[in-house]
Enzyme design. Structure first.
Site, PDB file in Angstrom:
ATOM      1  N   LYS A 173      53.388  -8.318  31.655  1.00 15.40           N
ATOM      2  CA  LYS A 173      54.119  -9.104  32.698  1.00 15.40           C
ATOM      3  C   LYS A 173      55.308  -9.823  32.434  1.00 15.40           C
ATOM      4  O   LYS A 173      56.292  -9.839  33.112  1.00 15.40           O
ATOM      5  CB  LYS A 173      53.185 -10.034  33.237  1.00 15.40           C
ATOM      6  CG  LYS A 173      53.453 -11.171  34.074  1.00 15.40           C
ATOM      7  CD  LYS A 173      52.398 -12.041  34.586  1.00 15.40           C
ATOM      8  CE  LYS A 173      51.870 -12.932  33.324  1.00 15.40           C
ATOM      9  NZ  LYS A 173      52.788 -14.328  33.449  1.00 15.40           N
ATOM     10  N   ARG A 192      61.327  -9.898  33.228  1.00 14.44           N
ATOM     11  CA  ARG A 192      62.838 -10.096  32.948  1.00 14.44           C
ATOM     12  C   ARG A 192      63.292  -8.860  33.360  1.00 14.44           C
ATOM     13  O   ARG A 192      64.813  -8.763  33.616  1.00 14.44           O
ATOM     14  CB  ARG A 192      62.469  -9.941  31.134  1.00 14.44           C
ATOM     15  CG  ARG A 192      62.350 -11.523  30.721  1.00 14.44           C
ATOM     16  CD  ARG A 192      62.020 -11.523  29.322  1.00 14.44           C
ATOM     17  NE  ARG A 192      61.663 -12.853  28.823  1.00 14.44           N
ATOM     18  CZ  ARG A 192      60.634 -13.608  29.001  1.00 14.44           C
ATOM     19  NH1 ARG A 192      59.700 -13.158  29.780  1.00 14.44           N
ATOM     20  NH2 ARG A 192      60.454 -14.851  28.612  1.00 14.44           N
ATOM     21  N   GLY A 213      55.005 -18.862  37.313  1.00 17.25           N
ATOM     22  CA  GLY A 213      55.946 -19.967  36.681  1.00 17.25           C
ATOM     23  C   GLY A 213      57.222 -19.178  36.088  1.00 17.25           C
ATOM     24  O   GLY A 213      58.234 -19.944  36.287  1.00 17.25           O
ATOM     25  N   ASP A 249      49.453 -18.958  25.325  1.00 19.38           N
ATOM     26  CA  ASP A 249      48.532 -18.067  25.828  1.00 19.38           C
ATOM     27  C   ASP A 249      47.476 -17.279  25.239  1.00 19.38           C
ATOM     28  O   ASP A 249      46.619 -16.840  25.673  1.00 19.38           O
ATOM     29  CB  ASP A 249      49.392 -16.916  26.755  1.00 19.38           C
ATOM     30  CG  ASP A 249      50.281 -17.539  27.884  1.00 19.38           C
ATOM     31  OD1 ASP A 249      49.896 -18.780  28.378  1.00 19.38           O
ATOM     32  OD2 ASP A 249      51.348 -17.005  28.158  1.00 19.38           O
ATOM     33  N   ARG A 254      44.847 -25.868  31.122  1.00 14.90           N
ATOM     34  CA  ARG A 254      43.911 -25.008  30.438  1.00 14.90           C
ATOM     35  C   ARG A 254      42.981 -25.354  29.381  1.00 14.90           C
ATOM     36  O   ARG A 254      41.918 -24.901  29.184  1.00 14.90           O
ATOM     37  CB  ARG A 254      45.046 -23.852  29.915  1.00 14.90           C
ATOM     38  CG  ARG A 254      44.150 -22.437  29.526  1.00 14.90           C
ATOM     39  CD  ARG A 254      45.323 -21.421  29.211  1.00 14.90           C
ATOM     40  NE  ARG A 254      45.723 -20.879  30.632  1.00 14.90           N
ATOM     41  CZ  ARG A 254      46.578 -20.012  30.500  1.00 14.90           C
ATOM     42  NH1 ARG A 254      47.639 -19.860  29.468  1.00 14.90           N
ATOM     43  NH2 ARG A 254      46.882 -19.478  31.585  1.00 14.90           N
ATOM     44  N   ARG A 287      43.653 -16.208  32.754  1.00 17.05           N
ATOM     45  CA  ARG A 287      43.346 -16.233  31.237  1.00 17.05           C
ATOM     46  C   ARG A 287      41.981 -16.513  31.049  1.00 17.05           C
ATOM     47  O   ARG A 287      41.058 -16.579  30.216  1.00 17.05           O
ATOM     48  CB  ARG A 287      44.372 -16.605  30.325  1.00 17.05           C
ATOM     49  CG  ARG A 287      45.677 -15.987  30.493  1.00 17.05           C
ATOM     50  CD  ARG A 287      46.652 -16.242  29.564  1.00 17.05           C
ATOM     51  NE  ARG A 287      47.909 -16.093  29.817  1.00 17.05           N
ATOM     52  CZ  ARG A 287      48.487 -14.587  29.899  1.00 17.05           C
ATOM     53  NH1 ARG A 287      47.621 -13.496  29.604  1.00 17.05           N
ATOM     54  NH2 ARG A 287      49.759 -14.025  30.328  1.00 17.05           N
TER      55      ARG A 287
END
Length: 414
Positions: free
Chosen positions: A20, A25, A88, A300, A331, A372
């Site tokens: 991702k 990018r 984000g 992450d 999170r 996640r």
């Protein structure tokens, strides 16, 4: 939707999904070439769809195919609103890119994105000639360009995503720009951005990721860009193999600059049985031990590492919990709450999480609309006594739409 994951051994081979981070990018860079460009092995996760929608709204013509996307310059005026979905990276990277144009554009989103901070964007863009406003530091964010070369100071203590956008946009400005960066976190993501820029013909000078010089104008060179396999998604699969059987994950670059390649270090620290081959990593179940790991630059990884720690003998300490508050969910709280529901011995502190390994009972959890969290609970279910039912399980589409299918393909029910 609800998804039940049964306890089971696993054994199989899975291709890592497209990254991702790399995809978003690459979509921005393809747009910035202003010429015909191709992305091969693209991601079509929800965040990638948001990025493609933005470059389309900016005037790019897209030819979407199953294994590649063609980008062609269009003659359309940009649309006044750019929908970032729940990404984000999109809402922090694209303001600088949109501001290359003189039109006024508003970037907005939905869900948890509305509560993710954007205050680090406003002052640097103003220093570079952009009229910029937010909703008290949150979305929506409105920009009126054109962005101009100059000097700006960027606070990167919360996120490096805005810095990525500046580094991508400023090479197209006339003159030399100087960016002073304070408190950079997630340095590997900036290394990843600079590597992608090099492939598109853009050179950025820097000193220890604290002082950047960008000379312009530099043209983006069109090319056929192949998106890497995703170490973030692969991390969940490799943890699954380490705690519940055998998994080989293909489509991975062993020399990748992706931050979450650090899962290999974490797995090695707990004694996991790993085999590394060209473009393939295999994890095999064995005796695992509690470990310490610094996830400040790769936050992450917290969710898969919590699932891993539950299967380890002894105590695990994961540092960097301060990075978890402004993700798709809070999170740290989400991991604490949901893993306790299924029997984990877990504690949250301002700078770390501590987990003492134990057998998980299983039960019902909520995903907090966080991809996640959902994937971490699914992996933990493999070693539970009763299995885990995940409420809101569909949120995995944000980064890894085929996650459940890939996990199911490895299941060996007994």
């Amino acid at each position: 939707m609800k998804k039940f994951i049964a306890p089971t051994q696993i054994n199989g081979i899975v291709a890592a999904p497209a990254s991702k981070s790399d995809m978003l990018r690459a979509a921005a860079a393809a747009y910035l070439t202003g010429k015909t460009c191709e992305i091969v092995h693209p991601s079509f996760c929800d965040d990638a769809k948001a990025a493609l929608g933005i470059v389309s709204a900016l005037g790019t013509q897209l030819d979407l195919r199953s294994d590649n996307i063609l980008f062609s310059p269009g003659n359309l005026k940009p649309e006044p609103v750019l929908d970032c979905g729940e990404s984000g990276l999109c809402i922090r990277m694209f303001p600088s890119i949109a501001a290359l144009r003189p039109e006024t554009m508003t970037l907005t989103g939905r869900g948890s994105l509305i509560s993710r901070p954007l205050d680090m964007i406003v002052q640097p863009l103003r220093e570079l000639g952009v009229v910029c406003q937010t909703n008290n530091g949150f979305a929506p964010i409105t920009v009126t360009g054109p962005l101009q070369a100059g000097k700006a100071v960027v606070d990167a203590s919360v996120t490096s995503q805005f810095l990525t956008g500046l580094l991508m946009a400023l090479p197209l400005c006339q003159g030399t720009s100087e960016i002073i960066v304070k408190n950079l976190k997630s340095t590997p993501y900036i290394a990843m951005t600079l590597h992608l820029l090099e492939q598109f013909g853009i050179l950025v000078e820097h000193e220890q990721y604290e002082h950047f010089l960008i000379h312009g104008p530099q043209p983006y060179h069109p090319l056929s860009y192949s998106v890497e396999g995703d170490w973030s998604g692969a991390a969940f699969l490799l943890v699954a193999g380490a705690i519940a059987g055998n998994v080989s994950v293909t489509n991975l670059k062993l020399d990748s600059l992706q931050a979450d390649r650090a899962i290999l270090d974490a797995l090695a620290r707990c004694g996991a049985d790993l085999t590394l081959e060209e473009s393939r990593v295999s994890a095999h179940q064995g005796t695992l031990y509690g470990f310490e790991f610094d996830a400040v630059d790769c936050p992450d990884l917290f969710p898969p590492l919590v699932a891993l720690a539950c299967a380890c003998k002894g105590k695990t300490v994961i540092y960097g919990a301060q990075r978890l508050k402004v993700k798709e969910s809070d999170r740290g709280i989400a991991l604490l709450t949901e893993f306790r529901k299924i029997g984990a011995n877990i504690a949250l502190y301002p700078d770390r999480m501590e987990i003492s390994g134990s057998e998980l009972d299983g039960g019902n959890v909520h995903a907090y609309n966080d991809h996640r969290i959902a994937m971490a609970c699914a992996i933990a279910a493999l070693r539970s006594r009763k299995g885990v039912t995940i409420e809101g399980a569909e949120c995995v589409a944000k980064s890894y739409p085929q996650f459940y299918e890939d996990l199911q393909s490895t299941a060996v029910y007994t």
